[in-house]
Design a protein around this motif. Structure first.
Motif, short mmCIF file in Angstrom:
data_model
loop_
_atom_site.label_atom_id
_atom_site.label_comp_id
_atom_site.label_asym_id
_atom_site.label_seq_id
_atom_site.Cartn_x
_atom_site.Cartn_y
_atom_site.Cartn_z
N SER A 48 -6.25 0.55 7.93
CA SER A 48 -5.84 1.23 6.70
C SER A 48 -6.61 0.71 5.49
N LYS A 72 -7.61 4.81 -0.05
CA LYS A 72 -6.67 4.84 -1.18
C LYS A 72 -5.35 5.46 -0.72
N ASP A 73 -4.25 4.89 -1.15
CA ASP A 73 -2.95 5.43 -0.72
C ASP A 73 -2.65 6.76 -1.42
N LYS A 109 0.84 -1.21 0.00
CA LYS A 109 0.00 0.00 0.00
C LYS A 109 0.87 1.26 0.00
N ASP A 126 2.86 0.50 -5.51
CA ASP A 126 1.71 -0.18 -6.11
C ASP A 126 1.16 0.56 -7.33
N LEU A 172 -5.89 -2.82 0.08
CA LEU A 172 -4.69 -3.34 0.74
C LEU A 172 -4.57 -2.87 2.18
N LYS A 173 -3.86 -3.66 2.95
CA LYS A 173 -3.49 -3.26 4.31
C LYS A 173 -2.06 -2.73 4.24
N ALA A 174 -1.83 -1.56 4.77
CA ALA A 174 -0.50 -0.95 4.67
C ALA A 174 0.49 -1.63 5.60
N THR A 206 -5.06 -0.05 -4.32
CA THR A 206 -4.50 0.08 -2.95
C THR A 206 -5.60 0.18 -1.91
#
Ligand SMILES: Nc1ncnc2c1ncn2[C@@H]1O[C@H](COP(=O)(O)OP(=O)(O)O)[C@@H](O)[C@H]1O
Ligand SMILES: Nc1ncnc2c1ncn2[C@@H]1O[C@H](COP(=O)(O)OP(=O)(O)O)[C@@H](O)[C@H]1O
Ligand SMILES: [Mg+2]
Ligand SMILES: [Mg+2]
Ligand SMILES: [Mg+2]
Ligand SMILES: [Mg+2]
Lengths: 210, 331, 331, 210
Positions: free
Chosen positions: A187, A191-192, A129, A133, A173-175, A170
């Motif tokens: 997280s 969005k990252d 993340k 990505d 996703l888990k950061a 992202t």
């Protein structure tokens, strides 16, 4: 427009304009899973970049010269995580693009070098993340496009699309790297910010070269 | 957003200007790039100490510049690590021939920018080391993430390493000692309210009237867990428990107990937390021989507090007690 | 209301307990009645200094107990003057044969309770004087009302009178000197947010997102005027103007500039205010030779600040510089 | 009930109960023009008074003994402005009521003494928006009632009514003494907390003696 020095200046000016327009969007993303400064950081950096471009006495000889100016300016004005990351990305890219004009292969090399810069500096891998990505799928799509014999415009278009999709992905996703990692499971669903601005940078490259 | 500022853009420069004007006997401001140094040069032959990080944590780091602590501090933009050229300039200015130790809080940005600055400084033939402070036990699974954050424990590292440098330790020895403090210090914090970064204009997160955030960082990042408001004693237990466990401190040991305010909490509340934390430690046979209570590592106007425990031995105690003359710590 | 407390009723006792535990080298707690004294007795033959008032202004007054400043401090309930018997006990404890000077902030309750305590102490054959601090220029028509309030300037009176007592001045001389500080100090404050008294559970007043209250007291009393939020520089001008005018300080004079935080304001903002206040004073030819910036006289978690100017001469400067060793002021 | 020692204990217990019930009302009044503690202050004081009454080994001999206990307890537990004011009021009243039972004249003397205590201690005069604005009309009405030959119950009733009206009339006044004076014109439109609690104390005296 061909992917020449003039284009690279337009590209960077366009990035600066888009970042300035969308900075509160990026800061909001960063407020949700970070520390609410990503938009401000990049805007400070790219505003300084444009000032330096405006102050150039003579036009740069290569695209690499332009990107090196971007790199050093970002490094000395952005700070945070994204300063060294984008600084290193543009520095590596500048070395890969020490030419007055990019063909498809060179455009792909530029993006791969940027990815390599981010990886070296940040030590993140795909799926953590981060902006990786966005850069990683972009570099892969660019390589594929170049291999297919497409030109710089097509390579950037492919990269931009992949980056946008990567950024979008992202959300799920888990950061595990960067500030968002402190949130763990919380997280997920956001969005990252860095992946989002990476998508912007490549989208802008594609659009300005069209 | 209500703040006593002129504009989000001018906060950093005007804070540095006001701070160095008010404490001109201790510190000096440098611009372009921005950093703060001691008013007088680093004594020749003394290892120099440099720290830095995002702004918004005042008095950290500028408030700890002076005799017995830091030789230079590098403030970044609000909650944003400073840039390599700022840090490099501070390192160059601070070096008095015996090398420089950087004290870096463990955040991706801080670590990367300091790394780049060290590369630059080494090219200038300055002997530079760094210690990474990572005292925040709120961050779990640390091996798989960016690692534990550096929070209030940083002050203790700066104070004790500063005293070692004054005592005449060389760069290796000061670095070892700073690392020893890092190895023996743990912290955890709570937020009752979020803070508002000036350029963001909105609170970093929102908490309901009866919610608090446990395991908060110092950048308005949300914490580990959101829970219902409890009593000060209960919250103290939630914070101190993981600190004591991770540090593995227990019966017969001595400790420094540090209750740090996040900026917007009255001193009275910090002492109420201190009172119970001390009792809990003493119930476990830990003797609290040194204490620090106050706003030292803040998050703007956030209401909340953190608890830090440092395992003390005789050497660390002596160095803690050694004279210090800075804007924020002075004895 | 979110606070790190256990109950509104326990705040005072637990704050005093935590405070005196954390600073046991400096202070000692007394209960029944409650007051705080130096850890060691008042040096024999030294005039003793006692101050007190409602709680909620920490570090005032307990944070100023120690060598070179107060010998005892008497905390009342939150924002409520202490009672005569508390004050009397502190006076008795502090007296070392040379008499006691009370430093009283000008509020009806404080003045009356101290008056009653003095009557009681005189019956015990202790020589007691009082000075009334009334530095707040926000209160107009002072002759027709309860008079100007005592606010942040109190710290300066306590510090300078404390140094005079250490120097060996007798009770008359210390009293005269304290009165000299009172005569030469003026303050004015602003609130960006109200504070919440624990037992009240609701903010003392409400301000809209774009409103501030000028001329605020230190008890969450509403101020003189409610205005729209302005820049830090504009607010600084609104506060400093009446202070300078009332004090009549001008070209060629020297001053101590004190920017005090109300408890919930970040240090950065205080330095931004300091910066502009200093510039304004210097534009008028006033030389700022001493400075103090920080949370010294607070209103719980209120966001805001006050500006205090003290006209300095050589004597006051020397006494200001004299050593002091308390929890909140230390040099 | 006659106005005897037993009554005086009931009176004070009733005041304590009413103060405890209405403390947030008083604190709210004080929040508006003061520092939000008047209810808390009096409640702390009268709670302590009741504890001391409960702890008495033998019943007090005179009403004055009861009022003196009230006075010293309030002085050592209330603080603020109202501690010394009510403390002195009850102390003076205790001297005026050193008898086992009150007739109309003695009831009036008790109230006048309380007024005198508040005036001496606080140096306020009528019209400054303080508890004086309840005590003064109460003392006048009590004196009038006693002069008309009325008994203690009637005297307290007259005083209570006058105090309530006086408290009500503080709404229109601008404060020039006490903490509310800092508000100047902005104090107009709010009822004075101290005058309101004075009205409560006298209303309770009247009700319990009926
Ligand atoms: N180790 C890393 N590798 C790659 N990208 C990273 C890493 N750490 C953080 N990032 C990127 O940086 C972004 C945050 O940048 P920014 O907010 O400007 O810095 P900071 O986190 O210091 O406040 C994240 O969204 C993420 O994409
Ligand atoms: N000088 C005075 N004379 C008479 N009454 C006064 C005076 N000053 C204040 N008061 C009364 O005291 C009340 C406030 O009491 P309280 O809130 O308990 O104390 P403080 O003002 O110290 O917080 C006011 O409402 C007013 O009736
Ligand atoms: Mg960020
Ligand atoms: Mg940041
Ligand atoms: Mg009060
Ligand atoms: Mg009050």
């Amino acid at each position: 427009m061909t992917a020449d020095v003039q284009w690279s200046l337009s590209w960077i000016r366009d990035v600066a304009a888009r970042v300035s327009e969308r900075k509160s969007e990026f800061t909001t993303l960063d407020r949700e899973i970070g520390d609410a400064d990503h938009g401000e950081n990049l805007n400070r950096g790219f505003t300084a970049v444009v000032e330096r471009i405006d102050g150039l006495e003579q036009p740069p000889g290569t695209i690499g010269d332009v990107l090196k100016l971007v790199a050093t300016t970002l490094m000395s004005t952005v700070g945070g995580a994204s300063g060294p990351l984008y600084g290193t990305a543009f520095l590596r890219a500048s070395k890969a693009a020490a030419v007055p004009e990019l063909d498809g292969q060179a455009a792909s090399a530029l993006i791969s070098a940027a990815l390599e810069g981010v990886s070296t500096r940040g030590k993140a891998v795909v799926g953590e993340k981060t902006m990786i990505d966005a850069w990683a799928p972009a570099a892969a799509a660019a390589a594929q496009s170049a291999e297919n014999g497409e030109d710089a415009a097509q390579v950037f278009a492919a990269a931009a699309q992949a980056a946008a999709q990567g950024a979008e992905e992202t959300i799920e996703l888990k950061a595990t790297k960067g500030r968002a990692s402190y949130l763990g499971e919380r997280s997920v669903g956001h969005k990252d910010p860095g992946a989002t601005t990476t998508a912007l940078i490549l989208e802008s490259a594609a659009r300005t070269v069209q | 957003m209500k703040k006593l500022i002129n504009s989000p853009e001018s906060v950093l420069a005007q804070t540095v200007e006001g701070f160095t004007l008010a404490h001109s006997d201790l510190v000096e401001a440098h611009t372009d790039p921005v950093f703060i140094s001691r008013a007088t040069p680093t004594p020749s032959g003394k290892v120099a100490l440099v720290s830095g990080g995002g702004s918004g944590h005042e008095p950290l780091h500028g408030g700890f510049v002076g005799d017995g602590m830091l030789d230079a501090a590098v403030p970044g933009a609000m909650f944003t690590s400073p840039t390599p050229d700022q840090i490099e300039a501070a390192i160059k200015h601070a070096d008095a021939g015996a090398g420089v130790l950087n004290i870096v809080k463990n955040y991706t940005g801080d670590v990367m920018n300091f790394e780049m600055a060290v590369e630059l400084a080494e090219a200038d033939d300055i002997n530079v080391r760094s210690v990474i402070v990572n005292d925040d036990v709120a961050v779990e699974d640390s091996t798989w993430t960016a690692g534990r954050r550096g929070v209030a424990g940083t002050v203790l590292v700066e104070k004790i390493a500063g005293a070692a440098a004054v005592r005449g330790d060389d760069l290796d020895a000061v670095t070892t000692l700073a690392q020893k403090v890092v190895d023996n210090v743990r912290s955890m914090g709570v937020a009752l309210t979020a803070c508002t970064v000036p350029h963001a204009g909105e609170p970093s997160f929102t908490l309901a009237e009866d919610e608090i955030e446990i395991g908060i960082g110092i950048h308005g990042e949300p914490g580990r867990e959101r829970i219902k408001l409890r009593t000060a004693d209960e919250i103290t237990e939630l914070l101190l428990g993981p600190v004591v466990e991770d540090l593995g401190i227990g019966n017969g040991e001595k400790a420094l107990l540090f209750v740090n305010g996040m900026g917007g909490t009255p001193a009275s509340e910090l002492y109420i937390v201190y009172r119970h934390a001390r009792k809990l430690l003493e119930d476990q046979g830990v003797e609290v021989t040194r204490s620090l209570v106050g706003n030292y590592v803040t998050s703007l106007e956030m209401q909340g507090a953190s608890i830090t425990v440092l395992r003390l031995d005789e050497e660390l105690t002596t160095l803690w007690d050694a004279p210090v003359k800075t804007a924020a710590l002075n004895w």
